[in-house]
Design an enzyme around this catalytic site. Structure first.
Site, PDB file in Angstrom:
ATOM      1  N   ASP A  74      13.954 -40.287 -36.345  1.00  0.00           N
ATOM      2  CA  ASP A  74      13.710 -39.550 -37.324  1.00  0.00           C
ATOM      3  C   ASP A  74      13.282 -38.052 -36.253  1.00  0.00           C
ATOM      4  OD1 ASP A  74      10.823 -38.214 -38.893  1.00  0.00           O
ATOM      5  OD2 ASP A  74      12.733 -39.532 -40.859  1.00  0.00           O
ATOM      6  N   HIS A  81      10.122 -23.718 -41.734  1.00  0.00           N
ATOM      7  CA  HIS A  81      10.758 -24.003 -42.003  1.00  0.00           C
ATOM      8  C   HIS A  81      11.452 -22.810 -42.158  1.00  0.00           C
ATOM      9  CE1 HIS A  81      10.648 -28.746 -41.073  1.00  0.00           C
ATOM     10  NE2 HIS A  81       9.903 -28.929 -42.092  1.00  0.00           N
ATOM     11  N   TYR A 103      18.805 -30.412 -38.107  1.00  0.00           N
ATOM     12  CA  TYR A 103      17.870 -31.155 -38.943  1.00  0.00           C
ATOM     13  C   TYR A 103      18.213 -31.997 -38.835  1.00  0.00           C
ATOM     14  CZ  TYR A 103      13.965 -31.879 -41.362  1.00  0.00           C
ATOM     15  OH  TYR A 103      12.622 -32.681 -42.237  1.00  0.00           O
ATOM     16  N   HIS A 106      10.725 -36.189 -37.543  1.00  0.00           N
ATOM     17  CA  HIS A 106       8.983 -36.148 -37.100  1.00  0.00           C
ATOM     18  C   HIS A 106       8.778 -36.989 -36.207  1.00  0.00           C
ATOM     19  CE1 HIS A 106      10.316 -35.516 -41.942  1.00  0.00           C
ATOM     20  NE2 HIS A 106       9.088 -34.466 -41.956  1.00  0.00           N
ATOM     21  N   HIS A 162       3.304 -25.023 -41.659  1.00  0.00           N
ATOM     22  CA  HIS A 162       4.288 -26.022 -41.474  1.00  0.00           C
ATOM     23  C   HIS A 162       5.610 -25.610 -42.445  1.00  0.00           C
ATOM     24  CE1 HIS A 162       6.216 -29.768 -40.064  1.00  0.00           C
ATOM     25  NE2 HIS A 162       6.814 -29.504 -40.984  1.00  0.00           N
ATOM     26  N   GLU A 163       5.419 -25.347 -43.864  1.00  0.00           N
ATOM     27  CA  GLU A 163       6.689 -25.334 -45.080  1.00  0.00           C
ATOM     28  C   GLU A 163       7.381 -24.638 -44.552  1.00  0.00           C
ATOM     29  OE1 GLU A 163       7.982 -28.695 -45.885  1.00  0.00           O
ATOM     30  OE2 GLU A 163       6.795 -29.893 -44.676  1.00  0.00           O
ATOM     31  N   GLU A 210      11.149 -29.986 -36.531  1.00  0.00           N
ATOM     32  CA  GLU A 210       9.863 -30.295 -37.636  1.00  0.00           C
ATOM     33  C   GLU A 210       8.277 -30.111 -36.274  1.00  0.00           C
ATOM     34  OE1 GLU A 210       8.126 -31.734 -39.251  1.00  0.00           O
ATOM     35  OE2 GLU A 210      10.173 -31.069 -40.935  1.00  0.00           O
TER      36      GLU A 210
END
Length: 542
Positions: A442, A360, A371, A444, A356-357, A380
């Site tokens: 948000d 980015h 973002y 997320h 996931h990270e 996300e």
């Protein structure tokens, strides 16, 4: 052709060499491992200062010179002076030797790689350098598709050939003029190749070839990944968590700090971690393996060579901060950081978190989705989607792949995942489908729309069990969606991300981009194209 050369012990010069390098022996060094770089440099400089006397004592010819390469000093003061040799200014391959001395400077032995006397009829090559380079390239190209060793993947391509350098080849005991050329390429498993070839300067015959890329194969036991293989780097007897087959990506220990570059994990054995949180290496194993799995997923699925597609690996930083309950990617340091969670006992190094990270970083290098707003939700979601695909790619028995995000790190404290792709609203915050206010959530949680779309496109709607996990995915319009499989769905999303999405793409734009991607990949009006349209309609993006 690979040659293994036996050292030739030369004891006849012992008496001649006694006391020759007294200047080097004058400074005892009882603690070799604590010796600093400057002290080592001083020892080498002193050995170089005595090189001419050593050469004379060994009765080397007037065109031969010795150059100190290394000095090793034992705890009892015994010294080993390693020299390389030149002939008329040319490197002599097989000309190296080691002078062994007692602490008082008395020489006990001299080991030569080859005992042959150097005598050449001339220094003019019959083959020009550019022709020698071409011959070396041809020799390597002839091995494409053939593995040199059982544990070495076949060469698939030659990318670059360096300049042919004139040398003296003496390694086989028959000194002659030769060329040394480096030919770079890539092997079938993605490992880079850098072959050093020596060819006869008169005939072009290949005298030696040596693969310079060395990869150590280690083993680690992580908190989440279990027991896994790790590619590490071996240098001077020390292994480190640095993977030169994947852009030199590495793992460092932040030691609960939040600044600085961290300390590269290094030690003399090549077994890492024991699976427990108390052993700090275990989280490092998770991170190193997660970075490797992410690299391999992108390369083998999309042909992408690293996060920026430039062959450069990222740094993974574990034990970041104190009680830090998060993980993040930073373009600035080109690094991935993992906190140790509550009480520093719950590292966030699960593999879908890694995927996931680091995704980015891929998004930053491609569409650059802002973002915030709907584009932030898509940002996300892209990390959730492709991070999940990394988990499926790795297919670890200790972390069976699924469509839940972060189910093992237990950030909620009750064993539930952070997010659910089949029905995002199960987390109590995420959106199952689009509405006019979704962009104000948000990122997320607004990501739920795209996550739900991807699940439906991959697996379809309704109740089912996949890989031992139970799902029941609804649709906002009551339709029944038939999935096209996660592999095809991932291809559609990645192409849309890298070809059609921009920094401001919203959900309507994502629908347009993925339809274009499906048309490119499978044809307009194909079953895959129609499934993309149906999946978007099922989450109210029309």
């Amino acid at each position: 052709m690979k040659r293994k050369l036996a050292a030739v012990a030369v004891l006849s010069a012992t008496a001649l060499l006694t006391g020759v390098v007294q200047g080097v022996a004058a400074q005892a060094d009882p603690a070799p491992h604590a010796r600093g770089a400057q002290q080592r440099a001083d020892l080498i400089a002193q050995a170089n200062g005595q090189a001419a006397k050593v050469a004379h004592a060994l009765a080397l010819g007037g065109q031969e010179q010795l150059v100190a390469k290394d000095v090793v000093v034992d705890a009892d003061g015994t010294r080993h002076l390693r020299y390389e040799r030149t002939f008329a200014g040319l490197p002599v391959l097989g000309g190296d030797l080691v002078v062994h001395q007692k602490a008082d400077g008395t020489t006990t032995a001299v080991d030569k790689a080859v005992g042959a006397t150097l005598a050449l009829p001339g220094l003019a090559p019959k083959i020009p350098a550019d022709q020698a380079a071409a011959q070396a390239t041809g020799a390597v190209q002839s091995t494409v598709g053939i593995a040199a060793d059982e544990d070495e993947a076949p060469l698939t391509a030659v990318h670059r050939t360096g300049k042919a350098e004139l040398v003296v080849w003496a390694s086989d005991g028959a000194p002659r003029l030769a060329y040394r050329t480096t030919v770079e390429g890539e092997r079938a498993d993605g490992t880079p190749s850098s072959q050093l070839l020596v060819t006869d300067a008169a005939t072009g015959q290949v005298l030696s070839t040596h693969e310079q890329v060395q990869t150590a194969s280690g083993t680690g036991k992580g908190v989440f990944v279990g027991t896994v293989p790790l590619n590490t780097t071996l240098s001077s007897g020390t292994y480190s968590l640095k993977d030169d087959t994947r852009g030199n990506q590495s793992t460092v220990n932040m030691k609960n700090r939040t600044s600085g570059s961290g300390t590269l994990y290094s030690k003399t054995t090549n077994t890492w971690g024991d699976g427990t949180v108390s052993n700090g290496e275990s989280a490092a194993v998770d991170a190193q393996y997660g970075a490797a799995a992410t690299w391999d997923f992108y390369k083998n699925t999309f042909g992408r060579n690293g996060i920026k597609n430039n062959g450069v690996g990222a740094t993974s930083r574990v034990h970041y901060g104190s009680n830090y309950v998060n993980a993040f990617w930073s373009d600035t340091c080109f690094c991935m950081s993992y906190g140790d969670g509550a009480s520093n006992t719950h590292p966030l190094t699960e593999i879908d978190v890694a995927g996931h990270e680091m995704t980015h970083g891929v998004t930053s290098a491609t569409a650059g989705l802002n973002y915030s707003g709907e584009s932030g939700g898509l940002n996300e979601a892209t990390s959730d989607i492709l991070g999940t695909m990394v988990e499926f790619y790795a297919n670890l028995p200790t972390n069976p792949p699924n469509y839940w995000i972060g189910e093992l790190i237990n950030l909620n404290g009750n064993g539930t995942p952070l997010r659910y792709m089949d029905k995002p609203s199960k987390d109590g915050r995420s959106a199952d489908s689009w509405s006019s206010g979704v962009g104000s959530l948000d990122v997320h949680y607004s990501s739920g729309v795209a996550n739900h779309f991807f699940y439906l496109l991959s697996e379809g709607s309704g109740a089912k069990s996949i890989n031992g996990f139970s799902y029941n995915s609804p649709t906002s319009n009551g339709s029944t969606v038939t999935g096209i499989g996660r592999d095809k769905a991932a291809q559609v999303w990645y192409r849309a991300l890298t070809v059609y999405f921009t920094s401001t793409t919203n959900y309507a734009g994502a629908r347009t981009g993925t339809l274009k991607a499906a048309a490119d990949l499978y044809g307009a009006g194909s079953a895959e194209y129609n499934a993309v349209a149906a999946a978007w309609s099922a989450v109210n993006v029309n």
